[in-house]
Design a protein around this motif. Structure first.
Motif, PDB file in Angstrom:
ATOM      1  N   ILE A 213       0.819  -1.223   0.000  1.00  0.00           N
ATOM      2  CA  ILE A 213       0.000   0.000   0.000  1.00  0.00           C
ATOM      3  C   ILE A 213       0.854   1.275   0.000  1.00  0.00           C
ATOM      4  CG2 ILE A 213      -1.946  -1.143   1.164  1.00  0.00           C
ATOM      5  CD1 ILE A 213      -1.143   0.377   3.751  1.00  0.00           C
ATOM      6  N   ALA A 214       2.174   1.125   0.189  1.00  0.00           N
ATOM      7  CA  ALA A 214       3.052   2.289   0.386  1.00  0.00           C
ATOM      8  C   ALA A 214       2.957   3.317  -0.744  1.00  0.00           C
ATOM      9  CB  ALA A 214       4.499   1.847   0.565  1.00  0.00           C
ATOM     10  N   GLN A 215       3.119   2.883  -1.982  1.00  0.00           N
ATOM     11  CA  GLN A 215       3.132   3.844  -3.103  1.00  0.00           C
ATOM     12  C   GLN A 215       1.824   4.620  -3.200  1.00  0.00           C
ATOM     13  OE1 GLN A 215       5.908   4.708  -4.566  1.00  0.00           O
ATOM     14  NE2 GLN A 215       6.950   3.092  -3.410  1.00  0.00           N
ATOM     15  N   SER A 216       0.714   3.927  -2.976  1.00  0.00           N
ATOM     16  CA  SER A 216      -0.602   4.585  -3.025  1.00  0.00           C
ATOM     17  C   SER A 216      -0.731   5.615  -1.908  1.00  0.00           C
ATOM     18  CB  SER A 216      -1.717   3.546  -2.893  1.00  0.00           C
ATOM     19  OG  SER A 216      -1.624   2.582  -3.920  1.00  0.00           O
ATOM     20  N   VAL A 217      -0.201   5.281  -0.718  1.00  0.00           N
ATOM     21  CA  VAL A 217      -0.232   6.212   0.415  1.00  0.00           C
ATOM     22  C   VAL A 217       0.640   7.434   0.111  1.00  0.00           C
ATOM     23  CG1 VAL A 217       0.427   6.533   2.847  1.00  0.00           C
ATOM     24  CG2 VAL A 217      -0.827   4.470   2.152  1.00  0.00           C
ATOM     25  N   PHE A 218       1.840   7.197  -0.453  1.00  0.00           N
ATOM     26  CA  PHE A 218       2.723   8.314  -0.811  1.00  0.00           C
ATOM     27  C   PHE A 218       2.022   9.267  -1.795  1.00  0.00           C
ATOM     28  CE2 PHE A 218       6.638   5.346  -0.160  1.00  0.00           C
ATOM     29  CZ  PHE A 218       6.540   5.518   1.204  1.00  0.00           C
ATOM     30  N   GLN A 219       1.350   8.683  -2.795  1.00  0.00           N
ATOM     31  CA  GLN A 219       0.680   9.502  -3.822  1.00  0.00           C
ATOM     32  C   GLN A 219      -0.384  10.409  -3.213  1.00  0.00           C
ATOM     33  OE1 GLN A 219      -0.660   6.501  -6.585  1.00  0.00           O
ATOM     34  NE2 GLN A 219       1.407   6.138  -7.359  1.00  0.00           N
ATOM     35  N   VAL A 220      -1.187   9.862  -2.266  1.00  0.00           N
ATOM     36  CA  VAL A 220      -2.255  10.706  -1.705  1.00  0.00           C
ATOM     37  C   VAL A 220      -1.698  11.744  -0.717  1.00  0.00           C
ATOM     38  CG1 VAL A 220      -4.111   9.057  -2.136  1.00  0.00           C
ATOM     39  CG2 VAL A 220      -3.011   9.077   0.113  1.00  0.00           C
ATOM     40  N   TYR A 221      -0.646  11.409   0.017  1.00  0.00           N
ATOM     41  CA  TYR A 221      -0.013  12.415   0.885  1.00  0.00           C
ATOM     42  C   TYR A 221       0.489  13.577   0.018  1.00  0.00           C
ATOM     43  CZ  TYR A 221       0.089  10.750   5.735  1.00  0.00           C
ATOM     44  OH  TYR A 221      -0.261  10.422   7.022  1.00  0.00           O
ATOM     45  N   ASP A 222       1.119  13.234  -1.084  1.00  0.00           N
ATOM     46  CA  ASP A 222       1.640  14.232  -2.010  1.00  0.00           C
ATOM     47  C   ASP A 222       0.507  15.124  -2.532  1.00  0.00           C
ATOM     48  OD1 ASP A 222       3.078  15.563  -4.182  1.00  0.00           O
ATOM     49  OD2 ASP A 222       4.563  13.977  -3.948  1.00  0.00           O
ATOM     50  N   ALA A 223      -0.583  14.493  -2.964  1.00  0.00           N
ATOM     51  CA  ALA A 223      -1.715  15.240  -3.533  1.00  0.00           C
ATOM     52  C   ALA A 223      -2.393  16.114  -2.468  1.00  0.00           C
ATOM     53  CB  ALA A 223      -2.728  14.269  -4.132  1.00  0.00           C
ATOM     54  N   ILE A 224      -2.617  15.558  -1.281  1.00  0.00           N
ATOM     55  CA  ILE A 224      -3.327  16.298  -0.226  1.00  0.00           C
ATOM     56  C   ILE A 224      -2.495  17.485   0.260  1.00  0.00           C
ATOM     57  CG2 ILE A 224      -4.216  16.166   2.157  1.00  0.00           C
ATOM     58  CD1 ILE A 224      -4.955  13.163   1.451  1.00  0.00           C
ATOM     59  N   LEU A 225      -1.192  17.279   0.444  1.00  0.00           N
ATOM     60  CA  LEU A 225      -0.352  18.363   0.957  1.00  0.00           C
ATOM     61  C   LEU A 225      -0.068  19.447  -0.091  1.00  0.00           C
ATOM     62  CD1 LEU A 225       2.168  16.514   3.308  1.00  0.00           C
ATOM     63  CD2 LEU A 225      -0.002  17.615   3.873  1.00  0.00           C
ATOM     64  N   HIS A 226      -0.353  19.152  -1.356  1.00  0.00           N
ATOM     65  CA  HIS A 226      -0.212  20.174  -2.409  1.00  0.00           C
ATOM     66  C   HIS A 226      -1.570  20.784  -2.757  1.00  0.00           C
ATOM     67  CE1 HIS A 226       3.810  18.289  -3.371  1.00  0.00           C
ATOM     68  NE2 HIS A 226       4.076  19.567  -3.211  1.00  0.00           N
ATOM     69  N   ASN A 227      -2.613  20.321  -2.107  1.00  0.00           N
ATOM     70  CA  ASN A 227      -3.944  20.839  -2.430  1.00  0.00           C
ATOM     71  C   ASN A 227      -4.212  22.140  -1.680  1.00  0.00           C
ATOM     72  OD1 ASN A 227      -6.617  20.857  -3.410  1.00  0.00           O
ATOM     73  ND2 ASN A 227      -7.315  20.018  -1.456  1.00  0.00           N
TER      74      ASN A 227
END
Length: 261
Positions: free
Chosen positions: A247-261
């Motif tokens: 699940i790591a890569q998927s978690v990294f992707q959403v952290y990236d998206a949320i913190l840039h939102n």
């Protein structure tokens, strides 16, 4: 609070959305919703275009879709089906579209459950969809970002977090760097809490802020996160630990998206 205007065609009314933004209105809790993408082009859909995204509102996943009829004749008899997927995602009810006239656009917010049949997908968050209408059956695949599965009971006790972090093998720790984050550590905690990634503890060590967060997925899998940042430095270092590293890569992707939102 202002009176609620009933939502059109299963969508959310502007009123309640404004209420959410300003903390008024009902108890609707909405996390990050990615911008809609075209899932089915009008060319492939014989005039039917579908764009969509995913949301989690009041701890229920919703499939947010916009149906546009670019054909010359009306369409009806709509139905939806999802293939087996990693998180057992399936519609809670059928599509409520009696008719879609030529040039008509309709927004649909379809409530979902995570109780369907499970089959591991590649990529993990891939969802395969079939849409039936009076014209034909159309198939497309889309990504349902993993944060829609973050459940509201994912806040771990400090002691449990520490024991679990120590207990998970070092080989299961993965690193990720998020660049250009314009957010303080408090801002990060707030943003992630809105998406059910809960701050268990915070501390400052040698001028670095450390934030420890816990996440529980709808299927019971836990993920532990350590975020390191220095005030004034836009780079955030993320360390991830879980018994299920897939699940790591998927978690990294959403952290990236949320913190840039």
């Amino acid at each position: 609070p202002a009176p609620e205007i009933p939502a059109a065609a299963g969508g959310q009314s502007t009123n309640s959305l404004l209420g959410d933004i300003f903390g008024m209105g009902g108890s609707t809790h909405t996390g990050y919703i990615p911008p809609k993408q075209v899932w089915l082009t009008a060319a492939k859909g014989k005039g039917l275009e579908i764009s969509g995204s995913w949301s989690r509102r009041n701890n229920q996943v919703h499939m947010e879709m916009t149906f546009t009829n670019k054909a010359l004749q009306s369409m009806q008899g709509f139905a939806i089906q999802l293939n087996k997927n990693s998180f057992g995602l399936q519609p809670q009810s059928q599509l409520n579209i009696p008719i879609l006239n030529a040039n008509q656009t309709l927004d649909i917010s379809l409530p979902m459950t995570c109780t369907g049949p499970v089959q591991k997908m590649d990529p993990l968050t891939n969802v395969q969809v079939a849409i039936k209408s009076s014209v034909d059956v159309f198939y497309f695949a889309c990504i349902a970002p993993i944060h829609i599965y973050f459940s509201d009971d994912g806040a771990m006790e400090k002691k449990t977090f520490l024991a679990t972090w120590k207990d998970i093998p070092a080989a299961n720790e993965l690193q990720y760097t998020i660049e250009n984050v314009e957010c303080t550590s408090d801002g990060i905690s707030t943003k992630m809490a809105q998406n059910n990634a809960f701050t268990v503890a915070k501390r400052t060590l040698e001028g670095q802020d450390m934030i420890y967060q816990s996440i529980k997925l709808s299927n019971g899998i836990w993920a532990l996160i350590e975020l390191k940042l220095q005030p004034g430095n836009p780079t955030v270092q993320l360390s991830f630990k879980s018994r299920v590293t897939e699940i790591a890569q998927s978690v990294f992707q959403v952290y990236d998206a949320i913190l840039h939102n």
